[in-house]
Design a protein around this motif. Sequence first.
Motif, mmCIF file in Angstrom:
data_model
loop_
_atom_site.group_PDB
_atom_site.id
_atom_site.type_symbol
_atom_site.label_atom_id
_atom_site.label_comp_id
_atom_site.label_asym_id
_atom_site.label_seq_id
_atom_site.Cartn_x
_atom_site.Cartn_y
_atom_site.Cartn_z
ATOM 1 N N CYS A 129 0.820 -1.217 0.000
ATOM 2 C CA CYS A 129 0.000 0.000 0.000
ATOM 3 C C CYS A 129 0.856 1.270 0.000
ATOM 4 C CB CYS A 129 -0.973 -0.007 1.188
ATOM 5 S SG CYS A 129 -0.208 0.371 2.778
ATOM 6 N N PHE A 130 0.209 2.403 -0.251
ATOM 7 C CA PHE A 130 0.916 3.688 -0.272
ATOM 8 C C PHE A 130 1.232 4.159 1.147
ATOM 9 C CE2 PHE A 130 0.900 8.345 -0.137
ATOM 10 C CZ PHE A 130 1.939 8.610 -1.016
ATOM 11 N N SER A 131 0.267 3.956 2.058
ATOM 12 C CA SER A 131 0.461 4.366 3.454
ATOM 13 C C SER A 131 -0.475 3.577 4.362
ATOM 14 C CB SER A 131 0.173 5.867 3.609
ATOM 15 O OG SER A 131 0.198 6.242 4.978
ATOM 16 N N VAL A 132 -0.004 3.302 5.572
ATOM 17 C CA VAL A 132 -0.860 2.673 6.588
ATOM 18 C C VAL A 132 -1.424 3.788 7.469
ATOM 19 C CG1 VAL A 132 -0.869 1.227 8.668
ATOM 20 C CG2 VAL A 132 0.223 0.397 6.587
ATOM 21 N N VAL A 133 -2.752 3.714 7.719
ATOM 22 C CA VAL A 133 -3.471 4.779 8.422
ATOM 23 C C VAL A 133 -3.971 4.282 9.781
ATOM 24 C CG1 VAL A 133 -5.447 6.363 8.268
ATOM 25 C CG2 VAL A 133 -4.190 5.727 6.193
ATOM 26 N N ASN A 134 -3.920 5.168 10.784
ATOM 27 C CA ASN A 134 -4.537 4.899 12.084
ATOM 28 C C ASN A 134 -5.449 6.066 12.415
ATOM 29 O OD1 ASN A 134 -4.677 5.424 15.116
ATOM 30 N ND2 ASN A 134 -3.875 3.340 15.103
ATOM 31 N N SER A 135 -6.703 5.768 12.794
ATOM 32 C CA SER A 135 -7.657 6.843 13.113
ATOM 33 C C SER A 135 -8.295 6.653 14.493
ATOM 34 C CB SER A 135 -8.756 6.893 12.039
ATOM 35 O OG SER A 135 -9.471 5.668 12.001
ATOM 36 N N SER A 136 -7.632 5.906 15.367
ATOM 37 C CA SER A 136 -8.210 5.550 16.668
ATOM 38 C C SER A 136 -8.414 6.743 17.598
ATOM 39 C CB SER A 136 -7.304 4.537 17.377
ATOM 40 O OG SER A 136 -7.203 3.353 16.633
ATOM 41 N N VAL A 137 -9.430 6.608 18.435
ATOM 42 C CA VAL A 137 -9.697 7.580 19.499
ATOM 43 C C VAL A 137 -8.702 7.346 20.638
ATOM 44 C CG1 VAL A 137 -11.388 8.270 21.267
ATOM 45 C CG2 VAL A 137 -12.150 7.733 18.946
ATOM 46 N N SER A 138 -8.334 6.076 20.842
ATOM 47 C CA SER A 138 -7.431 5.688 21.934
ATOM 48 C C SER A 138 -6.586 4.498 21.506
ATOM 49 C CB SER A 138 -8.266 5.330 23.174
ATOM 50 O OG SER A 138 -7.465 4.722 24.158
ATOM 51 N N GLU A 139 -5.309 4.510 21.891
ATOM 52 C CA GLU A 139 -4.405 3.389 21.625
ATOM 53 C C GLU A 139 -3.462 3.206 22.807
ATOM 54 O OE1 GLU A 139 -4.105 1.143 19.342
ATOM 55 O OE2 GLU A 139 -5.059 1.878 17.503
ATOM 56 N N GLY A 140 -3.153 1.943 23.133
ATOM 57 C CA GLY A 140 -2.075 1.674 24.081
ATOM 58 C C GLY A 140 -0.770 1.778 23.322
ATOM 59 N N MET A 141 -0.575 0.857 22.401
ATOM 60 C CA MET A 141 0.553 0.884 21.471
ATOM 61 C C MET A 141 0.102 0.128 20.236
ATOM 62 S SD MET A 141 4.510 -0.376 21.957
ATOM 63 C CE MET A 141 5.006 1.136 22.778
ATOM 64 N N SER A 142 -0.060 0.842 19.131
ATOM 65 C CA SER A 142 -0.587 0.228 17.918
ATOM 66 C C SER A 142 0.446 -0.671 17.245
ATOM 67 C CB SER A 142 -1.038 1.317 16.941
ATOM 68 O OG SER A 142 -1.280 0.755 15.657
ATOM 69 N N ALA A 143 0.160 -1.968 17.236
ATOM 70 C CA ALA A 143 1.051 -2.920 16.563
ATOM 71 C C ALA A 143 1.091 -2.649 15.066
ATOM 72 C CB ALA A 143 0.590 -4.351 16.838
ATOM 73 N N ALA A 144 -0.059 -2.242 14.485
ATOM 74 C CA ALA A 144 -0.124 -1.979 13.038
ATOM 75 C C ALA A 144 0.813 -0.842 12.631
ATOM 76 C CB ALA A 144 -1.556 -1.653 12.623
ATOM 77 N N ILE A 145 0.911 0.191 13.461
ATOM 78 C CA ILE A 145 1.833 1.304 13.171
ATOM 79 C C ILE A 145 3.274 0.798 13.161
ATOM 80 C CG2 ILE A 145 2.861 3.393 14.182
ATOM 81 C CD1 ILE A 145 0.071 4.317 14.949
ATOM 82 N N LEU A 146 3.626 0.036 14.180
ATOM 83 C CA LEU A 146 4.998 -0.475 14.292
ATOM 84 C C LEU A 146 5.319 -1.468 13.181
ATOM 85 C CD1 LEU A 146 5.091 -0.920 18.165
ATOM 86 C CD2 LEU A 146 6.322 0.807 16.838
ATOM 87 N N GLU A 147 4.337 -2.292 12.823
ATOM 88 C CA GLU A 147 4.540 -3.255 11.733
ATOM 89 C C GLU A 147 4.748 -2.528 10.405
ATOM 90 O OE1 GLU A 147 1.892 -6.759 13.896
ATOM 91 O OE2 GLU A 147 1.013 -5.573 12.276
ATOM 92 N N ALA A 148 3.987 -1.463 10.185
ATOM 93 C CA ALA A 148 4.153 -0.668 8.963
ATOM 94 C C ALA A 148 5.562 -0.078 8.897
ATOM 95 C CB ALA A 148 3.103 0.442 8.912
#
Length: 390
Positions: free
Chosen positions: A291-310
């Motif tokens: 993909c071109f970019s991985v997006v996160n739109s959460s109201v709350s996160e502890g630690m987003s695994a998807a962000i780190l994986e990206a």
Amino acid sequence: MHWHGFRECDSLLKQHIEALIAALFHLVFTNVYILGSSLVRPVFSGDMKLLFLACLSPKTGNHTTAERIRSHIESAGHTCELRDAADFQSPADVANLISRNPPFEGALAIHLFRAGRLLLDIHVPFGVIFGGTDINEDVKVEQKRVVMEQVLLKARFAVAFTDKLKEEAELFLLSQSSKIYVQPQGIQTDVSEKFCWTEFLRSSGVSREHVDELRVFLLVCGLRRVKDPLYLVEVFSEWHCENPLNVLVIIGPKIDPVFTVEVEAVVKRTAGVFLGQERSQQELHAAMKRCFSVVNSSVSEGMSAAILEAMDLGVPVLARDIPGNAALVQHEFTGLLYSSPQEFVHQSQRLLSDQELRERVVRNGKLYVEEHHGLKQERETYQRLVDTLL
């Protein structure tokens, strides 16, 4: 003194020294200690039988984290039984399970309220791992906060993924700072070699003939309100109408059935926004890589695994500016942050037009994960902490 008396004395002293040496050897080889991370760890500790409770919805970050921590514990020779917290109605159910033959000798839980509260009636030592929403959201409900405070008081240790999460826990719950350790999540990515990008997009409803021309923004999240997957939909659709090459694909497990129906209905009537089918972890990582970019739109996160994986996969990240995300994403250095749907479009346009910016965030993101989210450090931390339950 007679010479014979000297020899007797010498012999007696020799026996005492030999006995002392034998005792020391016994002490050393039955209970050797290594100092590290403010914990003392017995190297030759016996193996334990542990119960590990977590919210195990399939293909979620929570499930992945729990499986990874379980493997760390078992690699130290312990037996770790991972169970879904949703399988238990009350703390009494868990207490009954703990005491069965052969009994469990310790326990672990991810999420102070959803799983931790179920450990309040057990009579074996336990540790807890903050999930994120427990500290960011559940503490706002007084009834839940009181329960979580009891859990933290009883726990032998607690783990926060970030310094910020530890600070929040100390602020909202009775200060137990000496037992809260900070250990960022360890990240490991694995890309499926059999993955077909064209098939993935077609199965998501993207019917364009030349898919390689598309700029696919991938929003990776479980379908529940705290992840707020509809936050960007309206503004993204307007942007798509201006430039049809930009598409948004939302992908993740259907955790909240009622909310999933709502998401499906909105996506169905919104141009340029699509809902992908659930995929295995390997296929998801392959889609993220394309993909071109991985997006996160959460109201709350502890630690987003998807962000780190990206980041680990070398893909730029566009994340909503909330404390959990800001702890990982340094704006314009390891990724881009936005605080409104309009700002999301602005930051996306920058990513499209500024190749140097794109290369910089990709390079720094990957370095950040390698330096701060390695599996080795995570494994050593959990093995040391579990040994404190002995």
